[in-house]
Design an enzyme around this catalytic site. Structure first.
Site, PDB file in Angstrom:
ATOM      1  N   HIS A 271       0.814  -1.153  -0.094  1.00 54.59           N
ATOM      2  CA  HIS A 271      -0.049  -0.114  -0.001  1.00 54.59           C
ATOM      3  C   HIS A 271       0.888   1.287  -0.056  1.00 54.59           C
ATOM      4  O   HIS A 271       2.052   1.261   0.709  1.00 54.59           O
ATOM      5  CB  HIS A 271      -0.969   0.067   1.393  1.00 54.59           C
ATOM      6  CG  HIS A 271      -2.076  -0.883   1.128  1.00 54.59           C
ATOM      7  ND1 HIS A 271      -2.820  -1.038   0.116  1.00 54.59           N
ATOM      8  CD2 HIS A 271      -2.498  -1.959   1.991  1.00 54.59           C
ATOM      9  CE1 HIS A 271      -3.775  -1.804   0.073  1.00 54.59           C
ATOM     10  NE2 HIS A 271      -3.490  -2.272   1.334  1.00 54.59           N
ATOM     11  N   CYS A 320      -0.026   1.712  -5.615  1.00 55.01           N
ATOM     12  CA  CYS A 320      -1.048   2.984  -5.984  1.00 55.01           C
ATOM     13  C   CYS A 320      -0.402   4.491  -5.745  1.00 55.01           C
ATOM     14  O   CYS A 320       0.431   4.586  -4.802  1.00 55.01           O
ATOM     15  CB  CYS A 320      -2.390   2.893  -5.455  1.00 55.01           C
ATOM     16  SG  CYS A 320      -3.323   1.625  -5.788  1.00 55.01           S
TER      17      CYS A 320
END
Length: 636
Positions: A271, A320
Site C-alpha cells: 500500500h 498506488c
C-alpha cells in the site's frame, strides 16, 4: 664576506579569489639605509610597478602574476627577493570561503574518477586557495606518493597496480585540507563503457496489514525479482511484512552498504500513496486512516542514497499513487542533487491504481509480470523500462486503468547488466547468504533424517526434513516438524503467515520431495534462540508397537535475525555511516500453511483517507526502532 644586503623576510606566494585584497611583504637589513622597488612579470616581460617603493605591496587580485622585490643601498648594491606567484582564481563559488578567512587552505578543485587503459597516461588535478599558497601531497590507498607534490599528478604509463583510491592534502602554516577521494581504474576489465563497484538491492513486500486490506502479489513479485537480480550480480535482501520500525531498520542497513560507484535498487510493493510528486510507503502497522507519522517517504530515502555517491539509483514503486486527503499540508523536502543518476519506475501513473492479477497458481502485479520479462536485457536501464511500459500499455486487462510511468535524470547509458569491478575490500554479502548447512540427525532407533534450510526471503526461512532409508526393524515411519508445546501464541503466529510462501517453496524444491516442511516467518522479530522438534512415528516390526521418538534442533537467534542484528557490516572506508539500533519485537512465528490466489484484474482496495507523511528525517525516524510495534500481516 657577508653580502652588503641581507633579506630577512621573503615574500610568499598566495592563491586567492579575484578581488581579494592582501599584502606582499619584503624585509632586508644592511649597514646603510635601503630602498625597495617591486616588479611584476606579465607575459614573460618584467615590468617595474610604478610607486611600489615600500616594503609592503598592497594588491587587489585581478590576474595571476609573478612578483619580486629589488632591495638596494646608497652604494648601488642590490639584491632581489625570491620570485613569488600570486595565483588568482576568477570563478570561485559564492560562500566557499569562510566569512573570517585566515588564509587556511580551501579546496576549489577536486580530482575526478577515471578509467584508464594500461600504458596510457593518468592525469589527476586539484587546486586550493590559501595564504600562503598551499603545498600539495598526493596519496594512493592511504600511502604517501613521495614524488607527487604538485597540483597535478602525472603518470606517463599507467599500470594495473596504479589502480586505487587517490586524494590530495593541501597544507600551509594555517592548517590542511583534503580533496575528495576518487577511484582510479586501470586495466583490461574496464573495456566496457560503464561498470559498477558493487550492486546492492533492497526489496520490500508488504502483504498482511493490521488495519487495511491484505494484498497477494507482493510475495510472488519480491521473490521473482530477487531471483532475477541475483542473476545480474546483485546482493539482495528481500523482506516481507514490515512494520514502520522494521522498515526504517531495513533502509538504514541498506544505506550502510552503499558507496561510491555502486548500483543501488530499492523496490517496494505494498500500500502506498502520492501527493504533489512525493511518494509514501505504508507499513503493515499503519492505522486507518494513516497518520502523518505512520508512513515512510521515498524521496527521503533517495536523498540518503545520493549522499553515498552511488553511480545508479533505481527506485521501483509497485504501489498506488492516489491521494485522498487534500487538506493535509505538504511538508518540505530538500531538492535532490543534480548528479544525473536517478531512475524512477512507477507501476502506474499519477492519481491511479496498480493492479494485481492471478497468474496460474500465484498472484502477480501487472508491473512485475512485464518487468521480469525485460530486466535481464543488456540495454540502458531507462530503455529497458520503456519496453516494460509498452508491454503494459498493450495489455487489454488494464487498458485505460494502469499505465506505467518513468522519470529519470540518468545522463549515462548505464545498464543493470554492467560488470562489477569492486574497489578495495569487498563489501560483505548481506542478508540471506548465511543459511545453515544441511544436517543429518540420527534417532535412537537408528533412523536418520536430513534437515535442509531454505531462505525464500531474507526474513522467511523454511526448514525441510526428509527421512533416509529406515532401518530394517521398523516400518510405516513418518516425520513431523513442529514447535515444542511450551511455545506460546502459536495460533496467533499462524494467523500472520504470508500467503503463497508454501507454494513458492514447493516450486523451488519440486525436484526434491520432502517429508515435512516448517516455515519460520518474521525472522526480524526473533529475540531468543528458536527450538524446533522433529518427531519420528514408526512401528516396530518385532512387537507391532507404535512408537514416537523426538529430537530437538536449536536455531540461534543471531543466525536467523542476522540482517537486523547489531553487527557492524563491512563498509568501504570512504563511508562513515553510523549503525542504527535494532528494533525490539516478538518471537518469530513458526508455521506451515497453504497459499491462496486473488481473482485477476480487480484493483486492490486502498484506504479512503490517507494523510501525508511529515517527512522527518531517517535519523529522527530511528527513534521508532526503540518502540517497534506489533506485527500484522500491500499493493493497492
Amino acid at each position: 664576506m657577508q653580502p652588503a644586503i641581507v633579506i630577512t623576510e621573503q615574500p610568499v606566494s598566495v592563491s586567492v579569489p579575484v578581488g581579494y585584497s592582501f599584502t606582499l611583504r619584503c624585509r632586508a637589513e644592511a649597514r646603510t639605509s635601503l630602498q625597495y622597488q617591486w616588479f611584476c612579470q606579465r607575459q614573460s616581460v618584467c615590468l617595474q610597478i610604478p610607486g611600489a617603493t615600500k616594503q609592503d605591496l598592497p594588491i587587489t587580485a585581478q590576474q595571476t602574476q609573478l612578483y619580486t622585490c629589488r632591495v638596494n643601498d646608497r652604494y648601488r648594491n642590490a639584491v632581489f627577493s625570491d620570485w613569488v606567484k600570486v595565483e588568482v582564481h576568477p570563478c570561485v563559488a559564492r560562500g566557499l570561503l569562510p566569512q573570517l578567512w585566515q588564509g587556511e587552505p580551501v579546496i576549489i578543485l577536486n580530482p575526478t574518477e577515471q578509467k584508464v587503459e594500461v600504458g596510457k597516461p593518468l592525469l589527476l588535478q586539484c587546486a586550493a586557495m590559501g595564504v600562503p599558497a598551499p603545498s600539495y601531497q598526493w596519496y594512493c590507498n592511504g600511502n604517501v606518493l613521495e614524488h607527487q607534490k604538485k597540483k597535478k599528478l602525472w603518470i606517463s604509463h599507467a599500470k594495473v597496480s596504479d589502480s586505487g583510491t587517490y586524494l590530495c592534502c593541501a597544507s600551509n602554516s594555517h592548517g590542511e585540507h583534503w580533496t575528495n577521494a576518487v577511484d582510479i581504474h586501470i586495466g583490461s576489465c574496464h573495456s566496457e563503457k560503464f561498470f559498477a563497484t558493487g550492486k546492492i538491492a533492497l526489496l520490500v513486500g508488504n502483504n498482511r496489514y493490521q488495519h487495511h486490506p491484505n494484498l497477494m502479489a507482493p510475495v510472488t513479485d519480491v521473490f521473482e525479482l530477487s531471483v532475477l537480480l541475483k542473476q545480474l550480480g546483485f546482493q539482495v535482501v528481500s523482506l516481507l511484512d514490515l512494520n514502520k520500525a522494521e522498515m526504517v531498520t531495513a533502509v538504514s542497513r541498506f544505506l550502510q552498504l552503499l558507496g561510491k560507484g555502486v548500483y543501488a535498487i530499492f523496490y517496494y510493493a505494498g500500500h502506498g500513496y502520492e501527493h504533489l510528486g512525493r511518494n509514501y510507503m505504508v507499513p503493515i502497522d499503519a492505522p486507518q486512516p494513516y497518520a502523518p507519522e505512520n508512513c515512510i517517504s521515498v524521496q527521503r530515502i533517495l536523498q540518503k542514497m545520493q549522499q553515498q555517491q552511488t553511480a545508479l539509483n533505481l527506485i521501483l514503486l509497485d504501489t498506488c499513487r492516489k491521494w485522498y486527503n487534500l487538506e493535509c499540508a505538504l511538508s518540505q523536502v530538500q531538492p535532490l542533487e543534480p548528479w544525473g543518476n536517478i531512475v524512477y519506475g512507477y507501476a502506474t501513473c499519477e492519481d491511479a491504481e496498480a493492479y494485481e492479477l492471478q497468474d496460474g497458481e500465484f498472484s502477480s502485479g501487472i508491473f512485475m509480470k512485464y518487468l521480469k520479462k525485460h530486466i535481464l536485457q543488456e540495454k540502458k536501464v531507462t530503455h529497458m523500462l520503456e519496453d516494460v511500459l509498452e508491454d503494459i500499455g498493450r495489455d487489454p486487462l488494464v487498458t485505460g486503468k494502469q499505465v506505467m510511468e518513468i522519470k529519470h535524470t540518468l545522463k549515462e547509458a548505464r545498464s543493470l547488466t554492467d560488470p562489477i569491478c569492486p574497489l578495495g575490500a569487498a563489501v560483505e554479502r548481506w542478508g540471506c547468504g548465511h543459511e545453515p548447512p544441511r544436517e543429518t540427525v540420527t534417532f535412537p532407533c537408528g533412523a536418520q533424517a536430513e534437515l535442509r534450510f531454505q531462505h525464500l526471503f531474507s526474513n522467511v526461512m523454511s526448514v525441510c526434513a526428509k527421512l533416509q532409508e529406515p532401518p530394517a526393524h521398523i516400518t510405516d515411519a513418518h516425520l513431523m516438524l513442529r514447535q515444542p508445546t511450551e511455545v506460546d501464541d502459536v495460533a496467533n503466529l499462524e494467523e500472520s503467515r504470508p500467503d503463497q510462501v508454501e507454494s513458492l517453496l514447493a516450486s523451488v524444491c519440486k525436484e526434491e520431495e520432502q517429508d515435512c516442511i516448517f516455515q519460520l516467518c518474521g525472522l526480524q522479530k526473533i529475540q531468543v534462540d528458536v527450538v524446533l522438534q522433529l518427531d519420528l512415528h514408526y512401528t516396530q516390526l518385532s512387537t507391532k508397537k507404535r512408537t514416537c521418538e523426538s529430537l530437538q534442533k536449536i536455531l540461534p537467534k543471531s543466525l536467523l535475525g542476522q540482517f537486523f542484528s547489531q553487527r557492524n557490516y563491512a563498509q568501504p572506508k570512504y563511508q562513515n555511516t553510523p549503525a542504527w539500533a535494532d528494533p525490539k519485537g516478538q518471537q518469530a512465528s513458526l508455521r506451515t500453511g497453504a497459499g491462496h490466489s486473488l481473482p485477476s484484474s480487480n484493483p486492490s482496495n486502498s484506504s479512503s483517507e490517507p494523510e501525508e507523511n511529515d517527512e522527518s528525517s531517517l535519523s529522527e525516524l530511528c527513534s521508532a526502532l526503540l518502540r517497534a510495534g506489533p506485527r500484522a500481516g500491500t499493493n493497492p
